[in-house]
Design an enzyme around this catalytic site. Structure first.
Site, short mmCIF file in Angstrom:
data_model
loop_
_atom_site.label_atom_id
_atom_site.label_comp_id
_atom_site.label_asym_id
_atom_site.label_seq_id
_atom_site.Cartn_x
_atom_site.Cartn_y
_atom_site.Cartn_z
N HIS A 108 -9.85 1.99 0.89
CA HIS A 108 -9.49 2.72 2.11
C HIS A 108 -10.73 2.69 2.99
O HIS A 108 -11.75 3.30 2.64
CB HIS A 108 -9.12 4.17 1.78
N GLU A 137 -10.75 4.80 7.84
CA GLU A 137 -9.48 5.41 8.25
C GLU A 137 -9.80 6.66 9.07
O GLU A 137 -9.68 7.79 8.61
CB GLU A 137 -8.61 5.77 7.03
N ASP A 140 2.18 3.39 2.90
CA ASP A 140 1.18 4.42 2.62
C ASP A 140 1.86 5.65 2.02
O ASP A 140 1.48 6.09 0.94
CB ASP A 140 0.39 4.78 3.89
N HIS A 175 1.06 5.43 -1.99
CA HIS A 175 0.53 6.42 -2.93
C HIS A 175 1.72 7.03 -3.66
O HIS A 175 2.35 7.96 -3.15
CB HIS A 175 -0.25 7.51 -2.19
N TRP A 197 0.91 13.88 3.86
CA TRP A 197 0.45 13.24 5.11
C TRP A 197 1.60 12.92 6.04
O TRP A 197 1.41 12.71 7.23
CB TRP A 197 -0.32 11.95 4.77
N HIS A 234 0.84 -1.21 0.00
CA HIS A 234 0.00 0.00 0.00
C HIS A 234 0.87 1.25 0.00
O HIS A 234 1.50 1.58 1.00
CB HIS A 234 -0.90 0.00 1.24
N GLN A 256 -9.87 9.69 -4.32
CA GLN A 256 -9.49 10.34 -3.05
C GLN A 256 -10.60 11.24 -2.49
O GLN A 256 -10.79 11.32 -1.29
CB GLN A 256 -8.21 11.15 -3.25
N1 17E Z 1 -5.20 9.36 1.25
C1 17E Z 1 -5.98 8.82 2.22
O1 17E Z 1 -7.21 8.87 2.11
N2 17E Z 1 -5.41 8.24 3.28
C2 17E Z 1 -4.10 8.20 3.39
N3 17E Z 1 -3.56 7.61 4.47
C3 17E Z 1 -3.26 8.76 2.39
C4 17E Z 1 -3.87 9.33 1.33
C5 17E Z 1 -1.79 8.73 2.53
FE FE2 Z 2 -3.59 5.03 1.72
#
Ligand code: 17E
Ligand code: FE2
Length: 420
Positions: free
Chosen positions: A217, A220, A316, A66, A322, A64, A159
């Site tokens: 995702h 989170e 990630d 990005h 982030w 995982h 996203q």
């Molecule tokens: N986008 C998201 O929704 N969650 C993350 N942890 C990252 C990007 C890095």
């Molecule tokens: Fe992610």
């Protein structure tokens, strides 16, 4: 004994699941395949690597990351709050001017950095919420550019959500037509709970229609009311997609009450979906609204593993909106998992190693071609360590990376001179 003469021979290799009593083996490679493994191979080859009892492992799997946002930390500004949501806003500004060559160049730099540290399988998310789909097109071209030495899977990742703006769902489908390996989503970020449920159902319909894997995702957030994992698991069970489905992050699972978690665990076992934790990022992004006690925000990795479910680990982020740190080393990720998930027993540290190797391969649905066995592709790494536990403890140097039978990269471990 192999009938073809080997092109590469590795002498005295210790394999990851060997006990210390088992003596090392020799591994013979011909062209791009492993052709023999035995305690003593009396063969010659043009290239011989004397491994001298070091650990020889299947490559690391980055399940995982990005890559479209990798190496953009500080652009156009730094994340002051340290939250997921500020990161999404910063990235929204950065991606307005996304340039195809810029994405390719950063992704390639990150991938080479990862490959040099033993990673030969990567699943990257590509943000598909921009009308131009620049991030996606760039990462698909990178997938093609690296295909002779690295396996790269691309996830179409909306996203900004599927239902937050009118075009998002169409863009996701366009991304699948362009050839992504995996379809993604972000139900906890949709405007309402109902939209979140609807998004998961849409993702399953698209995965079925286009015959793709799923990696969502999921939950989170520290909100104990964020319960899309049960929706994902139920859809996986009903559709029969099971192990083709992955729930990434699931950090809210760490905040669920135990009565609900017990019920959920039963459903998860029936569904047989995969899990990905990103301990470096989860421990830093989550818990930001807590004072004390402060939650760790990492999903129930130990309990999922104890239940026999497949868990793998990812970075990630590498230096992005982030998270401004990260070097792309999977042993950092595994080490963080050992600490944050309190998996400090010897078998538990071994399990964390499995989460960056064999279990990552299961998540990516590539387990058939993965592993050190006769007949399999000759992808393996030589570490400056005698065991998986020592590799994680020392963040051991990966001395050699062998991809498809060729030496792709070599690193000399640092050498200390004392003048005391
Ligand atoms: N986008 C998201 O929704 N969650 C993350 N942890 C990252 C990007 C890095
Ligand atoms: Fe992610």
């Amino acid at each position: 004994m192999p009938t073809v003469s080997p092109s590469l021979l590795l002498k005295h290799c210790r394999l990851p699941d060997d006990s210390p009593q088992v003596s090392p083996v020799d591994i013979a490679i011909a062209a791009d395949k492993i052709v023999a493994i035995a305690p003593q191979l009396d063969l010659s080859a043009p290239t011989v690597i004397e491994v001298a009892g070091s650990l020889v492992s299947p490559p690391f799997v980055e399940s995982h990351i990005h890559l479209d946002s990798a190496l953009t930390a500080g652009q156009p500004r730094v994340n002051q709050s340290g939250t997921l949501f500020e990161g999404i806003e910063i990235w929204r500004d950065r991606k307005q001017a996304l340039d195809f060559d810029d994405v390719c160049q950063r992704a390639m730099q990150a991938l080479k950095q990862q490959a040099s540290q033993g990673i030969l399988y990567v699943r990257t998310h590509a943000d598909v919420s921009e009308a131009s789909l620049t991030a996606l097109k760039a990462l698909l071209s990178v997938r093609e550019a690296v295909k002779d030495w690295m396996t790269l899977q691309v996830v179409a990742f909306p996203q900004d959500g599927l239902y937050g703006s009118p075009d998002s769902a169409d863009l996701l489908e366009e991304a699948l037509r362009l050839g992504t390996d995996v379809v993604g989503g972000i139900p906890h970020y949709e405007l309402t709970r109902e939209d979140g449920v609807r998004s998961v159902q849409r993702i399953f319909a698209l995965a079925t229609q286009y015959d793709r894997l799923i990696d969502i995702h999921c939950d989170e957030i520290d909100d104990d009311q964020s319960r899309f994992l049960e929706v994902v698991a139920a859809c996986a069970l009903r559709s029969g997609l099971g192990s083709r489905v992955t729930a990434s992050h699931t950090t809210a699972f760490a905040s669920y009450n135990n009565a609900y978690a017990l019920k959920l665990m039963g459903l998860l076992r029936r569904s047989q979906i995969n899990f990905i934790a990103n301990p470096l990022i989860n421990i830093t992004l989550q818990g930001r609204t807590d004072t004390y006690p402060k939650r760790r925000g990492v999903t129930r990795v130990k309990e999922l593993w104890q239940s026999g479910l497949n868990v793998s680990l990812g970075h990630d982020c590498i230096q992005d909106p982030w998270y401004s740190l990260g070097t792309g080393n999977m042993l950092d990720v595994a080490s963080m998992a050992v600490h944050v998930c309190q998996m400090t027993g010897q078998d538990e540290i071994q399990a964390c190693y499995d989460m960056i190797t064999t279990q990552g391969a299961k998540t990516l649905n590539i387990a058939d071609g993965y592993g050190i066995e006769v007949g399999k592709p000759a992808n393996l790494i030589v570490l400056d360590a005698e065991s998986p536990q020592a590799a994680i403890r020392d963040r051991a140097t990966v001395k050699a990376v062998i991809s498809r039978g060729q030496i792709l990269a070599e690193t000399t471990p640092p050498r200390l001179s004392w003048y005391l």
